[in-house]
Design a protein around this motif. Structure first.
Motif, mmCIF file in Angstrom:
data_model
loop_
_atom_site.group_PDB
_atom_site.id
_atom_site.type_symbol
_atom_site.label_atom_id
_atom_site.label_comp_id
_atom_site.label_asym_id
_atom_site.label_seq_id
_atom_site.Cartn_x
_atom_site.Cartn_y
_atom_site.Cartn_z
ATOM 1 N N GLU A 63 0.695 3.994 -3.044
ATOM 2 C CA GLU A 63 0.483 5.413 -2.831
ATOM 3 C C GLU A 63 1.550 6.242 -3.557
ATOM 4 O OE1 GLU A 63 -0.580 5.835 1.194
ATOM 5 O OE2 GLU A 63 -0.915 7.985 1.047
ATOM 6 N N PRO A 66 -7.466 -2.003 -2.608
ATOM 7 C CA PRO A 66 -7.029 -3.250 -1.969
ATOM 8 C C PRO A 66 -7.687 -3.474 -0.612
ATOM 9 C CG PRO A 66 -5.147 -1.958 -2.722
ATOM 10 C CD PRO A 66 -6.348 -1.074 -2.807
ATOM 11 N N LEU A 113 0.823 -1.207 0.000
ATOM 12 C CA LEU A 113 0.000 0.000 0.000
ATOM 13 C C LEU A 113 0.854 1.252 0.000
ATOM 14 C CD1 LEU A 113 -2.878 -1.093 2.374
ATOM 15 C CD2 LEU A 113 -2.490 -1.601 -0.019
ATOM 16 N N ARG A 118 -6.304 4.016 -4.073
ATOM 17 C CA ARG A 118 -5.576 3.655 -2.862
ATOM 18 C C ARG A 118 -6.400 2.703 -1.993
ATOM 19 N NH1 ARG A 118 -5.088 4.793 2.310
ATOM 20 N NH2 ARG A 118 -6.626 6.432 2.548
ATOM 21 N N ARG A 119 -7.714 2.902 -2.012
ATOM 22 C CA ARG A 119 -8.566 2.116 -1.127
ATOM 23 C C ARG A 119 -9.018 0.796 -1.735
ATOM 24 N NH1 ARG A 119 -9.704 5.168 3.281
ATOM 25 N NH2 ARG A 119 -11.113 3.552 3.996
#
Lengths: 221, 394
Positions: free
Chosen positions: B200, B220, B196, B217-218
């Motif tokens: 980013e 996963p 993560l 970004r969210r």
């Protein structure tokens, strides 16, 4: 055999400079346990009420505990994580423990460019990262794995250069070494086991959100 | 080192199954083979060695560095099979090409990967699985997932979780943001590794709007029960993503009918590391084992790589990982049966072996003494070998 159970969240913390920083950060989101200290003789420290277990391990072993699921979560420097090559999930950049991995040579023996160091000897604690870096430059090197006092390598003629972590650069200067190329910057990371990430998703996800909130509010201050 | 020490070693990444382990493995495999057969899957056996070119067809080249390779007499490169789907696809696209579809095939085989040994996985390890070829429906996908779950249940494992995802969901999202191929590949790799932090950093390099970056970004972290599907519909703008979600919903409703939906969680990030999946993908996890027990999904392009286009779906269970999980969860399988130790006095061999045959026909497990023994010797032997009962012919 002790295995992580579904009830507990097991967190592996590394001994050394990251320990207190990590423990303090976890404490801010309510993750703490009585007697949690680097000097603790107990290797597993539990908080029965909150169903948390902390295990304190040697830095380089944290990714191993997490990859095998003996710990669900861990804190580890990106440098150690990359060197270990272990298959774990990297959830959050904790921002602290910042360090810089670079190549340095004795000032008097500095050569014209990086490529002219090909096929020379490099002393390092990070042979995998070093090899990946030099391979990407099309260079083959002779890697000499050391476990500490890497700066000694060129001084005693063990190697022509070193690949090592620097924080302030003072040790380099004292030993007449000079950085010639940066390799990577590293900070501490929150890592998770790939199965725990699924089976304990809600707890882990909440923890990441809480930590992220704390980190972001600290940056703003 | 003495010459004898080397002779007694075994190569890195291999193991012996001693009798009680081999018995457990055999029993597990028999349970699974019977189950697969009862669902209409026919067993298939393919060669342990194949041409490297066959195994690296399609996306096999990803695992190429991990294959055991050698040469035949004509200097063609051979390799030990690294999984069973590719060899079965080869057979389906050649010798079984004219069979009535769908083809339902099962296997229990050893496969080989040259890599760091992991929990319950040596370089040589065993897989049991099925391939369902010739149907692109949600029903086919639901069937293989339900069969994998039933297989695990039959082995005695109760506590496991199935994570279900869909490759096209992510692909559709990527399309929606019009990212170039190189960036898409990097983003997907970061999502697959749940890196993560790296994800980013990659997103920061793109020209995407802040809201889009936040959404990616969210991704996963889209994990959970049925509610996650509803959340995902809010994100999915492209036809491709929405169809992927419709497909997952259809599979999920069928899994409710199969009675396994309770063990299903959605995970809409990238789950499996194989690039050949084209639709539904799933993995199965159990507490106490840091690695998946089972993986599978839909791979509609593989057979067309072999010249005979056909949709397909399937899974593979790791035999050693199931054995290890059963052991760790205290669910050991029954031990080898040892019913009767049959010994005899001098001159009574003929009578003893007839008696042994008689018992065996009644279904008893009988070991016949290697030579005439006294009753006392026989009793020691019976205890030493843990036989339930001693029969002595005098």
């Amino acid at each position: 055999m002790v295995i992580t159970t579904m009830d507990y969240l097991t967190i592996a913390l590394p001994k050394g400079k990251l320990f207190s920083l990590s423990a303090d950060l976890f404490a801010k989101i309510g993750y703490t346990a009585e007697g949690l200290s680097e000097k603790s003789r107990k290797l597993v420290i539990s908080n029965e009420e909150k169903k948390i277990k902390f295990i304190i391990t040697k830095t380089a072993d944290v990714p191993t505990y997490v990859e095998y699921g003996a710990a669900d979560i861990g804190v580890i420097g990106k440098d150690v994580l990359m060197e270990s090559g272990q298959d774990v999930y990297e959830l959050l950049d904790l921002g602290f423990g910042r360090c810089h991995l670079m190549m340095a040579v004795p000032r008097q023996q500095k050569r014209a460019d990086l490529a002219s160091y090909a096929h020379t000897r490099v002393a390092t604690k990070f042979p995998h990262i070093a090899e990946r870096f030099f391979n990407s430059k099309g260079m083959q090197m002779e890697y000499i794995k050391l476990n500490g006092s890497i700066e000694l390598g060129p001084i005693v003629g063990l190697s022509e250069s070193i690949v090592d972590i620097v924080e302030t650069g003072a040790t380099l200067r004292e030993n007449n070494l000079e950085e010639i190329v940066p390799i990577m910057d590293a900070t501490a990371r929150l890592i998770a086991n790939r199965v725990s990430f699924r089976l304990k998703f809600d707890r882990i996800h909440q923890m990441v959100e809480d930590l992220r909130y704390i980190l972001e509010s600290e940056v703003k201050k | 080192m003495q010459a004898n020490d080397i002779v007694l070693e075994i190569p890195y990444g291999t193991r012996d199954f001693l009798p009680h382990e081999a018995a457990e493995k055999r029993q597990l495999e028999t349970t699974l083979a019977d189950l697969f057969a009862s669902w209409g899957y026919d067993e298939i056996v393919t060669p342990t060695i194949e041409y490297l070119d066959t195994l690296t067809m399609g996306n096999g080249h990803v695992l190429e560095p991990h294959m055991f390779k050698f040469f035949d007499k004509n200097n063609r490169t051979l390799a030990l099979r690294h999984e069973m789907t590719t060899p079965i696809a080869r057979v389906a696209a050649s010798r079984l090409k004219d069979e009535t579809l769908p083809l339902k095939l099962s296997y229990i085989s050893s496969v080989y990967r040259y890599e760091q040994t992991q929990t319950g996985r040596q370089c040589e390890f065993y897989q049991a699985g099925v391939e369902f070829m010739g149907s692109g429906t949600a029903a086919a996908d639901a069937e293989v997932i339900a069969l994998a779950a039933e297989g695990l249940r039959r082995t005695g494992l109760q506590n496991f979780q199935i994570c279900l995802g869909q490759v096209d969901f992510i692909n559709g999202i990527m399309q929606q943001f019009q990212l170039d191929d190189a960036m898409q590949t990097k983003i997907k790799a970061a999502m697959e590794q749940r890196n993560l932090v790296g994800l980013e950093a990659l997103l920061e390099q793109t020209t995407l709007a802040k809201s889009a970056r936040e959404l990616l970004r969210r991704l996963p972290l889209l994990h959970g029960g049925e509610a996650v599907l509803a959340q995902a519909y809010d994100i999915a703008v492209t036809e491709q993503s929405r169809r992927a979600l419709d497909n997952l919903a259809a599979i999920y409703h069928l899994l409710e009918e199969y009675g396994v939906a309770g063990q299903v969680q959605f995970d809409l990030g990238v789950i499996r590391d194989f690039n050949y999946y084209t639709g539904m993908v799933f993995e199965v996890y159990t507490p106490g084992l840091g690695f998946p027990l089972c993986g599978g999904g839909r791979y509609d392009h593989m057979l067309s790589d072999f010249g005979s286009a056909c949709p397909a779906t399937g899974f593979a269970l790791g035999i050693e990982r199931i054995m290890l999980s059963l052991e760790r969860q205290g669910l050991r399988m029954p031990q080898i049966r040892k019913d009767i130790y049959l010994a005899y006095a001098p001159g009574k061999l003929a009578a003893a072996l007839h008696k042994a045959q008689e018992y065996r026909q009644q279904g008893q497990v009988v070991e016949l003494a290697p030579a005439a023994q006294s009753e006392r010797e026989a009793a020691d032997y019976q205890t030493g070998k843990a036989y339930q009962k001693l029969v002595y012919i005098s």
